[in-house]
Write an enzyme that holds these catalytic residues in place. Sequence first.
Site, PDB file in Angstrom:
ATOM      1  N   LYS A 199       2.198   4.600   1.471  1.00  0.00           N
ATOM      2  CA  LYS A 199       2.261   5.203   2.799  1.00  0.00           C
ATOM      3  C   LYS A 199       1.960   6.685   2.578  1.00  0.00           C
ATOM      4  O   LYS A 199       2.838   7.463   2.199  1.00  0.00           O
ATOM      5  CB  LYS A 199       3.639   5.001   3.413  1.00  0.00           C
ATOM      6  CG  LYS A 199       3.727   5.463   4.837  1.00  0.00           C
ATOM      7  CD  LYS A 199       4.986   4.909   5.487  1.00  0.00           C
ATOM      8  CE  LYS A 199       5.068   5.234   6.949  1.00  0.00           C
ATOM      9  NZ  LYS A 199       5.123   6.658   7.243  1.00  0.00           N
ATOM     10  N   TYR A 234      -6.929   2.431   6.098  1.00  0.00           N
ATOM     11  CA  TYR A 234      -6.102   1.284   5.745  1.00  0.00           C
ATOM     12  C   TYR A 234      -6.194   0.124   6.728  1.00  0.00           C
ATOM     13  O   TYR A 234      -5.545  -0.893   6.532  1.00  0.00           O
ATOM     14  CB  TYR A 234      -4.645   1.703   5.543  1.00  0.00           C
ATOM     15  CG  TYR A 234      -4.064   2.469   6.722  1.00  0.00           C
ATOM     16  CD1 TYR A 234      -3.710   1.811   7.885  1.00  0.00           C
ATOM     17  CD2 TYR A 234      -3.879   3.846   6.659  1.00  0.00           C
ATOM     18  CE1 TYR A 234      -3.200   2.503   8.962  1.00  0.00           C
ATOM     19  CE2 TYR A 234      -3.364   4.544   7.733  1.00  0.00           C
ATOM     20  CZ  TYR A 234      -3.021   3.866   8.883  1.00  0.00           C
ATOM     21  OH  TYR A 234      -2.528   4.552   9.944  1.00  0.00           O
ATOM     22  N   CYS A 250      11.673  41.350  20.049  1.00  0.00           N
ATOM     23  CA  CYS A 250      12.622  40.271  20.351  1.00  0.00           C
ATOM     24  C   CYS A 250      13.825  40.411  19.413  1.00  0.00           C
ATOM     25  O   CYS A 250      13.664  40.508  18.190  1.00  0.00           O
ATOM     26  CB  CYS A 250      11.923  38.934  20.142  1.00  0.00           C
ATOM     27  SG  CYS A 250      13.033  37.533  20.143  1.00  0.00           S
ATOM     28  N   LYS A 270      10.694   3.250   3.067  1.00  0.00           N
ATOM     29  CA  LYS A 270      10.773   4.693   2.817  1.00  0.00           C
ATOM     30  C   LYS A 270      11.477   4.952   1.499  1.00  0.00           C
ATOM     31  O   LYS A 270      12.503   4.350   1.217  1.00  0.00           O
ATOM     32  CB  LYS A 270      11.553   5.352   3.952  1.00  0.00           C
ATOM     33  CG  LYS A 270      10.798   5.336   5.262  1.00  0.00           C
ATOM     34  CD  LYS A 270      10.118   6.662   5.456  1.00  0.00           C
ATOM     35  CE  LYS A 270       9.628   6.799   6.887  1.00  0.00           C
ATOM     36  NZ  LYS A 270       9.310   8.157   7.227  1.00  0.00           N
ATOM     37  N   GLU A 325       0.838  -1.212   0.000  1.00  0.00           N
ATOM     38  CA  GLU A 325       0.000   0.000   0.000  1.00  0.00           C
ATOM     39  C   GLU A 325       0.863   1.248   0.000  1.00  0.00           C
ATOM     40  O   GLU A 325       2.001   1.209   0.461  1.00  0.00           O
ATOM     41  CB  GLU A 325      -0.862   0.007   1.282  1.00  0.00           C
ATOM     42  CG  GLU A 325      -1.684  -1.247   1.431  1.00  0.00           C
ATOM     43  CD  GLU A 325      -2.361  -1.377   2.804  1.00  0.00           C
ATOM     44  OE1 GLU A 325      -2.289  -0.433   3.613  1.00  0.00           O
ATOM     45  OE2 GLU A 325      -2.954  -2.441   3.043  1.00  0.00           O
ATOM     46  N   CYS A 365      14.681  36.342  23.990  1.00  0.00           N
ATOM     47  CA  CYS A 365      14.323  37.508  24.813  1.00  0.00           C
ATOM     48  C   CYS A 365      13.642  37.139  26.130  1.00  0.00           C
ATOM     49  O   CYS A 365      13.369  38.011  26.944  1.00  0.00           O
ATOM     50  CB  CYS A 365      13.427  38.453  24.024  1.00  0.00           C
ATOM     51  SG  CYS A 365      11.801  37.759  23.698  1.00  0.00           S
ATOM     52  N   ASP A 403       1.293  10.471   3.193  1.00  0.00           N
ATOM     53  CA  ASP A 403       1.974  11.354   4.136  1.00  0.00           C
ATOM     54  C   ASP A 403       1.056  12.489   4.579  1.00  0.00           C
ATOM     55  O   ASP A 403       0.895  13.482   3.890  1.00  0.00           O
ATOM     56  CB  ASP A 403       3.224  11.919   3.432  1.00  0.00           C
ATOM     57  CG  ASP A 403       4.207  12.503   4.426  1.00  0.00           C
ATOM     58  OD1 ASP A 403       4.036  12.272   5.641  1.00  0.00           O
ATOM     59  OD2 ASP A 403       5.149  13.182   3.984  1.00  0.00           O
TER      60      ASP A 403
HETATM   61  S1  IVH Z   1      -0.255   0.672   8.711  1.00  0.00           S
HETATM   62  C1  IVH Z   1       0.260  -1.298  12.654  1.00  0.00           C
HETATM   63  N1  IVH Z   1      -0.768   1.571   6.297  1.00  0.00           N
HETATM   64  O1  IVH Z   1       2.170   5.749   8.440  1.00  0.00           O
HETATM   65  C2  IVH Z   1       0.207  -0.720  11.315  1.00  0.00           C
HETATM   66  N2  IVH Z   1       0.094   3.112   7.873  1.00  0.00           N
HETATM   67  O2  IVH Z   1       3.586   4.666  11.489  1.00  0.00           O
HETATM   68  C3  IVH Z   1       0.131   0.736  11.362  1.00  0.00           C
HETATM   69  N3  IVH Z   1       0.302   5.416   7.048  1.00  0.00           N
HETATM   70  O3  IVH Z   1       1.248   7.718  10.616  1.00  0.00           O
HETATM   71  C4  IVH Z   1       0.164   1.528  10.171  1.00  0.00           C
HETATM   72  N4  IVH Z   1      -0.445   5.031   5.007  1.00  0.00           N
HETATM   73  O4  IVH Z   1      -0.984   6.712   9.608  1.00  0.00           O
HETATM   74  C5  IVH Z   1      -0.314   1.880   7.521  1.00  0.00           C
HETATM   75  N5  IVH Z   1      -1.308   2.228   4.132  1.00  0.00           N
HETATM   76  C6  IVH Z   1      -0.869   2.538   5.354  1.00  0.00           C
HETATM   77  C7  IVH Z   1      -0.471   3.848   5.694  1.00  0.00           C
HETATM   78  C8  IVH Z   1       0.008   4.098   6.975  1.00  0.00           C
HETATM   79  C9  IVH Z   1       0.022   5.956   5.851  1.00  0.00           C
HETATM   80  C10 IVH Z   1       0.866   6.163   8.195  1.00  0.00           C
HETATM   81  C11 IVH Z   1       0.168   5.934   9.487  1.00  0.00           C
HETATM   82  C12 IVH Z   1       1.222   6.332  10.484  1.00  0.00           C
HETATM   83  C13 IVH Z   1       2.478   5.908   9.795  1.00  0.00           C
HETATM   84  C14 IVH Z   1       2.956   4.572  10.304  1.00  0.00           C
END
Ligand code: IVH
Length: 661
Positions: free
Chosen positions: A107, A210, A410, A297, A105, A390, A109
């Site tokens: 991630k 998700y 300041c 990442k 999936e 300050c 942001d």
């Molecule tokens: S799974 C236990 N899936 O990424 C599993 N997280 O620390 C927990 N995030 O801020 C997260 N897209 O909100 C998962 N497809 C996705 C995601 C996702 C974004 C974010 C989540 C959190 C960070 C994970």
Amino acid sequence: MKESEFRALEDTIRKHQYLYYVLNKPEISDKEFDSLFQKLIDLEKKFPNLVSPNSPTKMVGSDLSNEFEKFTHKIPVLSLENTYSTNELLEWATKTGLDEEYSVEWKVDGASIVLYYESGQLETCVSRGTGGVGDNITENIRTVKNIPLVLPKPLTLYVRGEVYMNFSDFEEFNSTQGGRYANPRNLTSGTIKHKNSSQVAKRPLRIVTYDGFLVDKKKIKTHKEMLSLLEEMRLPVSTDNQIVKGKKLSETIEKFHKKKDSLGYPTDGLVVKLNDLGKRLELGETTHSPRWARALKFDALMKESIVKSIDFAVGRTGKITPRAEIEPIQLAGTTVRYATLHNQDYINELGVGIGATVKVAKRGEIIPAVEEVVIPPKEVFQIPEKCPSCGTKTIYIDDSVDKFCPNKKCPAREMNGLIFFCQKKQMDIEGLGDKQIENFYNEGIIKSIPDIYDLHKKKSELEVREGLGEKSVKIILEGIEKSKEKDLLRILPSLGLHEVGHKVTELLIENDFDSIDSIISEVKKKDAREKFLSIHGLGDRTVDAIIQQFQDKELLKLISELKKRGLNFNAKKKEKSSNEIFKDQIWCVTGSFENFNPREKAMTLVEFYGGKKTGSISNKTTHLLAGDGAGSKLEKAISLGIKIVTEEEFLQLLKQAGYDT
Ligand code: IVH
């Protein structure tokens, strides 16, 4: 009026909201939708006892000031362990099982939140916070258009998701805010903590969900089934999610990688999760993150280091930015000694403090940031209550996650204000770089902007100063003199007023505020607010800031002092053709063009031939110049019946007006 009719109307509205905001497939026109919505509003006024707490009318927020209570999560809100290369990810998957199925999936942001539905009703929305305890931000989150307030079935379901903003929506909104937000993520995290939910309702937030936790245990065996359930409950789930065998992970990741730059919203990587919930249970989790999932990442150049100390920069607006001094590391060819910690929320979320082992990343042009804590510190760092420059008590302003020093006098703020004024993008004064101003400020030679323009009086004194000399002084004084040629478009943003940047100044000038005097005399008028608000692109916040600041005696004094010193507060008249073929027309532009790159070039021509330009589509817009890859603006223009003009047609019009194409 039967209650059942009331409920049926609510359900119809919900269905159309779902079709529009989640599926992107509206079945009725905006007008028809608006009239259904109005009908419900009218009925609710007539029969207040029949209003349901999760009525669609409750998505518009309220003007009451929000204080966020803490909320202890009902589920562990874990975060993810990161990997930084496909190989590292595959190593994990190999250990976990290459015959297993995984969900891959985006991630997304934005900001992580949990939606608590009790018996099908959205009861509470909570930020992730520390994972154990978050902020109850229900009033704000229920204004997010693609979140259902009521599920189609009365399930007790806790849903995890990410609130985010599309790039195009971000740009459109940010342009009405003088470009004050750095990126969609910052705007999103600021917005979800805004004190006024009716303001949140005006911002284009979205959610993607998700994961879910079903309280009345149904037989859900896989993540895939859970995602289907979320979809069935009309919650938005990414259509890009892929369930693949471990062996296929490598090629799937590659496919995602190829697509990542063409997405319309920000992502910072991928998430790979085991599909089988039974297997997940076997693997379990650490206190922070599950063993059954990993984030991958993108593009992050990361290295570990140790936080030696934490200090702060106080910017010209008073914003306090904490910064970690780390054991020096080599990243992308440079030695990195400092890494930003953004703000207290960021510090809390990561759990950073002095002595922590952290991962530091450098992405593109941006300054390195602490991204992750590997070994936690004894204590999580707290930004002090007092301004480090300050000593004034620091405060939070509006929806900001940042702390500010409110003292206009300041020293750090004054000095950074001067540095800002002289920068290339502002008054562009050659010879007055950051270091030089810092020296002059610290020695009391330049304390305020007018002092810059009095510097010539100290010519001989400066020439004998160490490190300066006749030649450098000449450059500085000539640079200062030259800056007097700049016009309103440059000088107004250079003053560093709240909300008044280049974009806003440009809008003011375009709308006939072509001198600072015309703005000053307007703010004194009774209908000033309406007048400024009628300028498309200026929002409430900006207008209030303009009215407030242009009545401030100190600012007026500064302007008059600068005028005395020969600075120019008038706008240059724009050249115009006598052939006003676009008169009374308001044009917007979207997409990319063969002959107009950047596309703003096309808008300059619209103005040259008597038209006006706007950054966003509204019912005032008359024409949309649409190029390749036009997206949401085009859709909106079509739905509003705005004339769509292609590049070819536009060139034709210009040609007729006598423009040599
Ligand atoms: S799974 C236990 N899936 O990424 C599993 N997280 O620390 C927990 N995030 O801020 C997260 N897209 O909100 C998962 N497809 C996705 C995601 C996702 C974004 C974010 C989540 C959190 C960070 C994970």
